[in-house]
Motif scaffolding. Structure first.
Motif, short mmCIF file in Angstrom:
data_model
loop_
_atom_site.label_atom_id
_atom_site.label_comp_id
_atom_site.label_asym_id
_atom_site.label_seq_id
_atom_site.Cartn_x
_atom_site.Cartn_y
_atom_site.Cartn_z
N UNK A 113 0.84 -1.19 0.00
CA UNK A 113 0.00 0.00 0.00
C UNK A 113 0.88 1.24 0.00
N UNK A 114 0.28 2.37 -0.25
CA UNK A 114 0.99 3.64 -0.31
C UNK A 114 0.86 4.37 1.02
N UNK A 115 1.95 4.97 1.44
CA UNK A 115 1.96 5.81 2.63
C UNK A 115 2.35 7.22 2.24
N UNK A 116 1.65 8.20 2.77
CA UNK A 116 2.02 9.59 2.58
C UNK A 116 2.29 10.22 3.94
N UNK A 117 3.44 10.87 4.07
CA UNK A 117 3.79 11.56 5.30
C UNK A 117 3.58 13.06 5.11
N UNK A 118 2.77 13.64 5.99
CA UNK A 118 2.44 15.05 5.84
C UNK A 118 2.22 15.66 7.22
N UNK A 119 3.01 16.69 7.53
CA UNK A 119 2.86 17.39 8.81
C UNK A 119 2.85 16.42 10.00
N UNK A 120 3.84 15.51 10.02
CA UNK A 120 3.98 14.53 11.09
C UNK A 120 2.82 13.54 11.17
N UNK A 121 2.04 13.48 10.10
CA UNK A 121 0.96 12.50 10.02
C UNK A 121 1.25 11.50 8.91
N UNK A 122 0.66 10.33 9.01
CA UNK A 122 0.84 9.28 8.01
C UNK A 122 -0.52 8.88 7.46
N UNK A 123 -0.69 8.99 6.14
CA UNK A 123 -1.95 8.65 5.49
C UNK A 123 -1.72 7.38 4.67
N UNK A 124 -2.65 6.44 4.77
CA UNK A 124 -2.45 5.13 4.17
C UNK A 124 -3.54 4.85 3.14
#
Length: 308
Positions: free
Chosen positions: A74-85
């Protein structure tokens, strides 16, 4: 996070690229918005996670394949100390065909290393419970990029191959923590024979060489035994030793342990003794199989010898 959509990778495939090796390939989702957010792909294999940035879209993994293989990504995106999956995407390899209980069992392998740095490989196994009498098993080993088929088999009473010997191999004694892959498939006129694979840590199946230059001396009743470490690419500190000291007058054996290169013991100098030593690596240093015992050395008076 509002306004950010995370999409799973596409074209996720699994391909057998070598014995006990799988090539995993994928592509970033073409509909994923391009932005400056750091993007990773996360692969789950046998409960272990592996992370890759989006510039790398492939990976190879060693794995036993006779029961099939599956992986998720799966794809992970790191943004502003958050992780979106994103959602997971799964790919599977089917188990190779073969009848139940026709694959080999009780596979055991040992590596023997020589002073000239060559290594031999000996493997034994049992035929599967449901393997017909006409079953022919074929063994292959793989080490790094080298793959070789056995040419020297031993057989059971039905003529089935149940052992293999490679007198010379590509296994390098000087390499640490490498994997030896064993693959055994088979054939029969009436039954599909299921293949079997196993991955061995090279160090764990290596039979350690015996200690060298063993000497014994006796001053009054003080026995002193000295020796040198086995031929090995490991450090001296890795090794442990067992001494087999046998009192021929009393018929009494002592097994003594040490990590040193000498051992002293008070003995009855009216008795005759034989001394043998063997070596192994300690558990913290990739313990293998104990070496053979050294040839016995005798010391003491040759009288009143105990006869078993």
């Amino acid at each position: 996070i509002l306004g950010i959509q995370v999409l799973p990778p596409v074209n996720f495939t699994l391909t057998v690229s070598a014995l006990a090796e799988v090539l995993l390939q994928w592509k970033p989702n073409p509909d994923q918005e391009k932005n400056d957010i750091v993007s990773l792909h996360l692969i789950l294999i046998n409960c272990l996670f592996f992370k890759y940035d989006t510039k790398k879209t492939w990976s190879t993994r060693r794995a036993v394949l006779h029961n099939g293989f599956s992986a998720r990504i799966r794809t992970l995106l790191h943004y502003n100390n958050s992780e979106i999956k994103s959602n997971w995407v799964t790919a599977k390899l089917k188990a190779p065909p073969g009848a139940v209980e026709t694959s080999v069992t009780n596979l055991s392998c040992v590596i023997y290393t020589a002073i000239n740095n060559t290594a031999s490989l000996h493997c034994t196994w049992l035929a599967g419970k449901a393997a017909p009498e006409d079953t022919k098993y074929f063994l292959f080993y793989r080490y790094n990029s080298y793959t070789e088929e056995c040419q020297e088999y031993s057989k059971d009473k039905w003529g089935r191959n149940i052992g293999c010997r490679f007198s010379n191999t590509y296994i390098n004694r000087g390499e640490i923590d490498q994997v030896v892959i064993i693959h055994i498939n088979g054939s029969s006129k009436d039954t599909a024979i299921k293949p079997f694979e196993e991955l061995f840590n090279k160090n764990a199946i290596e039979k350690v060489n015996p200690p060298r230059k063993v000497t014994v001396s006796l001053k009054q009743n003080n026995l002193l035994v000295k020796w040198e470490m086995p031929v090995s690419s490991f450090l001296e500190e890795c090794f442990e030793y067992e001494l087999n000291i046998y009192n021929w007058k009393m018929g009494y054996k002592q097994i003594l342990e040490t990590t040193l290169h000498s051992f002293s013991l008070t003995i009855d100098d009216t008795c005759r003794y034989s001394i043998q030593i063997r070596a192994n690596r300690q558990s913290w240093c990739d313990e293998g199989f104990w070496s053979d015992w050294t040839e016995p050395l005798f010391i003491g008076k040759n009288q009143n010898v105990f006869v078993v």
